[in-house]
Design a protein around this motif. Structure first.
Motif, PDB file in Angstrom:
ATOM      1  N   ARG A 182       1.313 -54.945  21.227  1.00 11.80           N
ATOM      2  CA  ARG A 182       2.554 -53.981  21.612  1.00 11.80           C
ATOM      3  C   ARG A 182       3.173 -54.194  22.591  1.00 11.80           C
ATOM      4  NH1 ARG A 182       1.736 -48.687  19.171  1.00 11.80           N
ATOM      5  NH2 ARG A 182       0.300 -48.743  17.510  1.00 11.80           N
ATOM      6  N   GLU A 183       2.966 -54.738  23.755  1.00 11.72           N
ATOM      7  CA  GLU A 183       3.797 -54.840  25.020  1.00 11.72           C
ATOM      8  C   GLU A 183       4.825 -55.961  24.544  1.00 11.72           C
ATOM      9  OE1 GLU A 183       3.445 -56.098  29.569  1.00 11.72           O
ATOM     10  OE2 GLU A 183       1.373 -56.116  28.267  1.00 11.72           O
ATOM     11  N   PRO A 218       5.831 -50.273  18.173  1.00 13.98           N
ATOM     12  CA  PRO A 218       7.402 -50.150  18.762  1.00 13.98           C
ATOM     13  C   PRO A 218       8.191 -51.169  18.284  1.00 13.98           C
ATOM     14  CG  PRO A 218       5.745 -51.128  20.511  1.00 13.98           C
ATOM     15  CD  PRO A 218       4.951 -50.509  19.252  1.00 13.98           C
ATOM     16  N   LYS A 219       9.556 -51.047  18.116  1.00 11.63           N
ATOM     17  CA  LYS A 219      10.498 -51.704  17.842  1.00 11.63           C
ATOM     18  C   LYS A 219      11.885 -51.603  18.889  1.00 11.63           C
ATOM     19  CE  LYS A 219       9.551 -52.421  13.164  1.00 11.63           C
ATOM     20  NZ  LYS A 219       9.650 -53.807  12.625  1.00 11.63           N
ATOM     21  N   ARG A 220      11.801 -52.824  19.620  1.00  9.51           N
ATOM     22  CA  ARG A 220      12.571 -52.725  20.962  1.00  9.51           C
ATOM     23  C   ARG A 220      13.789 -53.607  20.931  1.00  9.51           C
ATOM     24  NH1 ARG A 220       7.099 -53.198  22.860  1.00  9.51           N
ATOM     25  NH2 ARG A 220       6.433 -51.395  23.815  1.00  9.51           N
ATOM     26  N   GLN A 221      14.755 -53.101  21.408  1.00  8.76           N
ATOM     27  CA  GLN A 221      16.150 -54.058  21.269  1.00  8.76           C
ATOM     28  C   GLN A 221      16.403 -53.882  23.033  1.00  8.76           C
ATOM     29  OE1 GLN A 221      18.733 -52.636  18.686  1.00  8.76           O
ATOM     30  NE2 GLN A 221      18.420 -54.166  17.383  1.00  8.76           N
ATOM     31  N   ALA A 222      17.170 -54.851  23.366  1.00  6.76           N
ATOM     32  CA  ALA A 222      17.781 -54.915  24.810  1.00  6.76           C
ATOM     33  C   ALA A 222      19.023 -55.092  24.588  1.00  6.76           C
ATOM     34  CB  ALA A 222      16.970 -55.894  25.940  1.00  6.76           C
ATOM     35  N   LEU A 389      19.632 -58.016  22.099  1.00  6.24           N
ATOM     36  CA  LEU A 389      18.502 -59.097  22.102  1.00  6.24           C
ATOM     37  C   LEU A 389      17.499 -58.173  21.208  1.00  6.24           C
ATOM     38  CD1 LEU A 389      18.281 -60.897  25.279  1.00  6.24           C
ATOM     39  CD2 LEU A 389      19.525 -61.531  23.300  1.00  6.24           C
ATOM     40  N   GLU A 390      16.942 -58.888  20.109  1.00  7.91           N
ATOM     41  CA  GLU A 390      15.529 -58.118  19.463  1.00  7.91           C
ATOM     42  C   GLU A 390      14.434 -58.600  20.280  1.00  7.91           C
ATOM     43  OE1 GLU A 390      15.749 -56.014  17.203  1.00  7.91           O
ATOM     44  OE2 GLU A 390      17.744 -56.354  16.491  1.00  7.91           O
ATOM     45  N   GLN A 391      13.506 -57.749  20.624  1.00  7.08           N
ATOM     46  CA  GLN A 391      12.275 -58.345  21.242  1.00  7.08           C
ATOM     47  C   GLN A 391      11.471 -59.217  20.567  1.00  7.08           C
ATOM     48  OE1 GLN A 391       9.250 -55.361  21.806  1.00  7.08           O
ATOM     49  NE2 GLN A 391       8.349 -56.289  23.615  1.00  7.08           N
ATOM     50  N   GLY A 392      10.903 -60.358  21.206  1.00 10.52           N
ATOM     51  CA  GLY A 392      10.149 -61.628  20.536  1.00 10.52           C
ATOM     52  C   GLY A 392      10.972 -62.431  19.847  1.00 10.52           C
ATOM     53  N   VAL A 393      12.387 -62.185  19.739  1.00  6.54           N
ATOM     54  CA  VAL A 393      12.927 -63.474  18.803  1.00  6.54           C
ATOM     55  C   VAL A 393      13.668 -64.319  19.927  1.00  6.54           C
ATOM     56  CG1 VAL A 393      15.043 -63.895  17.411  1.00  6.54           C
ATOM     57  CG2 VAL A 393      13.529 -61.737  17.297  1.00  6.54           C
ATOM     58  N   TRP A 394      13.307 -65.637  19.372  1.00  2.63           N
ATOM     59  CA  TRP A 394      13.815 -66.671  20.453  1.00  2.63           C
ATOM     60  C   TRP A 394      15.283 -67.112  19.813  1.00  2.63           C
ATOM     61  CZ3 TRP A 394      11.808 -68.710  24.730  1.00  2.63           C
ATOM     62  CH2 TRP A 394      10.440 -68.150  25.065  1.00  2.63           C
ATOM     63  N   TYR A 395      16.051 -67.232  20.820  1.00  3.31           N
ATOM     64  CA  TYR A 395      17.576 -67.598  20.550  1.00  3.31           C
ATOM     65  C   TYR A 395      17.534 -69.045  21.370  1.00  3.31           C
ATOM     66  CZ  TYR A 395      18.105 -62.913  19.665  1.00  3.31           C
ATOM     67  OH  TYR A 395      17.951 -61.372  19.066  1.00  3.31           O
ATOM     68  N   THR A 420      11.288 -60.550  25.938  1.00  4.11           N
ATOM     69  CA  THR A 420       9.779 -60.562  25.970  1.00  4.11           C
ATOM     70  C   THR A 420       9.191 -59.122  25.998  1.00  4.11           C
ATOM     71  OG1 THR A 420       9.387 -61.192  28.206  1.00  4.11           O
ATOM     72  CG2 THR A 420       9.391 -62.995  26.542  1.00  4.11           C
ATOM     73  N   ARG A 421       9.831 -58.381  27.048  1.00  6.06           N
ATOM     74  CA  ARG A 421       9.097 -56.961  27.258  1.00  6.06           C
ATOM     75  C   ARG A 421       9.621 -56.172  28.282  1.00  6.06           C
ATOM     76  NH1 ARG A 421       4.093 -58.158  31.432  1.00  6.06           N
ATOM     77  NH2 ARG A 421       5.028 -60.047  32.562  1.00  6.06           N
TER      78      ARG A 421
END
Length: 517
Positions: A182-183, A218-222, A389-395, A420-421
């Protein structure tokens, strides 16, 4: 969304969302089949000092435990030999002075396989040892910012405890893995772990039950934007260096504490200036321990733990770097005093002293200070301006960066990064207002080889050079004010056709900024 020009590269792909986006950072490539023993022997013959030997030995150990055929006992002996060789290596102590997660991971697998094919009387002890190795790997993967492997190992802790029959501890370990999911936003992993959690609890574990637990995942974006404001802050930096040269390991620590002021410029934009940079600065020139076997003490170049003053536009573009020549002169004078004050007294000919002064003069050149200032600003701030940026997606993108160990040279690097978080901006803060961005940088091989060919000495040519940088950056996405940066860098060079000089160094830099409010 408009792409902003960067000094290092035009990272339009980051702003436009067109960067390559692997689902996770790829693991180092390893040979899946073939003669591992022959590959190890070839590295020992051609360049025994290379860290590639460690990776080959661990790859062989992993192959023996997972895919190799043959009697279990024989495979365990061979795998233990590879692990023991890696753990005993001086190179491991330098590259991973606090421990190597991959080595602990292999130890976990070894104990697990032994529990499956060893004697029943030793099974419990083997499983307990496997659980301990998995817990250690969790910590080490976290320290190296490999969070996906960290969660996998936490899952393995739970599975191992479940095999031991300790269901309470197993459920707690699996719940800890779910908390990490979740984190860090590992949705697919969480879905599988919830199914197992329900199964262990003796509850229905079908798709409806799992979906109910995943409903609030959770669905997180930054979204990061440049919006600096005037601020005063204290900067604290520490760099630990571990150095291996011809079978001698030395350690050095550098540190600095100073003030940073961000002020509005007339007509727009911001100026960043620093005070007290020279009063609380230890350049880490001398190793922290003496080598009685070496008549002349080893000296290291001074660590550059801060930047020159600089100015940026209202939109965040780097405009200029102020007074690099004057600051370099003041810094060189201060470092020279520190070098003389700390020079080993047992060197009556002052060979080490003169070498240290020469190295400092080269490392503190104005041009290098300017380049370092620009690079730090781009990596910490400008690179992220306007990014979503989408959490957990590597660019991934490509950019020129300085070469560790040879900062006067710049080559193209592949940079992989991910949001990442969410984290507190400072330790102890009540809210998770900042984001953590993790990046991994490696030089483009062709670009690096071109530089090495140009600078190589015919009498002592480069046999091998390798480097890798992992970093985590903590930044406020609403303003792009930086709060922390932790960087782990290692580099290796061997000269003279494998029979000459070999150098291996790892650097661990921690930088924190605490703003006055």
């Amino acid at each position: 969304m408009n792409a902003r020009p960067l000094l290092l590269c035009a990272a339009a792909c980051l702003l436009a969302g067109s960067c390559a986006a692997p689902t996770r950072r790829p693991s180092p490539s390893t040979t899946q089949t073939g003669d591992f023993a022959a590959a190890i022997a070839r590295i020992k013959r051609t360049d025994a000092a290379s860290p590639a030997l460690l990776n080959a030995q661990l790859a062989y150990g992993e192959f023996l435990l997972s895919r190799a055929k043959g009697p279990c006992a024989q495979r365990l002996v061979l795998a233990q030999e590879q692990l023991g060789s890696v753990d005993a290596s001086l190179k491991t102590r330098v590259m991973f002075p606090d421990g190597w997660a991959r080595s602990a991971d292999l130890e976990y697998r070894l104990h697990l396989v032994r529990a499956g094919c060893g004697s029943k009387t030793d099974r419990r002890d083997d499983l307990l040892a496997a659980a301990a190795a998995a817990r250690r790997a969790v910590k080490l993967y976290r320290n190296s910012f490999d969070y996906e492997s960290m969660v996998i190992m936490q899952f393995d802790v739970g599975v191992t405890l479940h095999r031991l029959g300790d269901n309470t501890a197993a459920l707690a370990a699996l719940q800890a893995a779910l908390d990490m999911d979740r984190e860090y936003g590992f949705e697919d992993d969480a879905r599988q772990n919830y199914q197992l959690l329900l199964t262990w609890r003796g509850q229905p574990a079908g798709p409806p039950q799992v979906a109910a637990l995943m409903r609030d995942f959770p669905k997180r974006q930054a979204t990061l934007r440049f919006a600096w404001h005037a601020a005063d802050a204290q900067v604290t930096l520490e760099q630990r260096r571990t150095f291996l040269e011809d079978d001698r390991v030395v350690h050095s620590r550098a540190s600095a504490t100073f003030e940073r002021r961000t002020a509005a410029q007339a007509g727009g934009g911001w100026s960043v200036s620093y005070t007290h940079r020279l009063t609380r600065y230890d350049p880490g020139v001398w190793p922290s321990e003496a080598d009685p076997k070496r008549k002349t003490p080893l000296v290291l170049p001074p660590a550059l733990l801060f930047t020159a003053d600089f100015k940026v536009s209202a939109g965040g573009e780097l405009q200029s770097i102020a007074d690099a020549n004057g600051f370099a002169a003041r810094l060189s004078a201060q470092v020279g005093k520190l070098i003389r004050a700390g020079a080993p007294s047992r060197d009556p000919r002052h060979e080490a002293l003169n070498e240290a002064l020469d190295r400092a003069s080269g490392a503190l050149a104005p041009g290098l200070l300017e380049a370092g200032t620009a690079e730090n600003y781009q990596l910490e701030t400008a690179m992220w301006s306007g990014a979503k940026l989408e959490q957990g997606v590597w660019y991934a993108l490509s950019a020129p960066l300085s070469v560790p160990g040879m900062p006067q040279f710049v080559v193209q690097h592949r940079i992989e990064f991910a949001f990442t978080r969410r984290v507190p901006c400072t330790a102890g803060a009540a809210t998770q207002r900042c984001v953590e961005i993790v990046l991994h940088a490696t030089p483009d091989r062709k670009s690096l080889n071109d530089v090495l060919a140009d600078i190589s000495d015919p009498d002592e040519p480069f046999v091998d050079y390798d480097t890798s940088t992992d970093a985590r950056i903590v930044v406020d996405p609403a303003t792009l004010l930086p709060y922390a940066r932790e960087e782990q860098v290692y580099w290796f060079a061997s000269l003279g056709n494998g029979e000459g000089h070999a150098v291996l160094e790892s650097d661990h830099l921690v930088s924190t900024i605490r703003y006055d409010h």
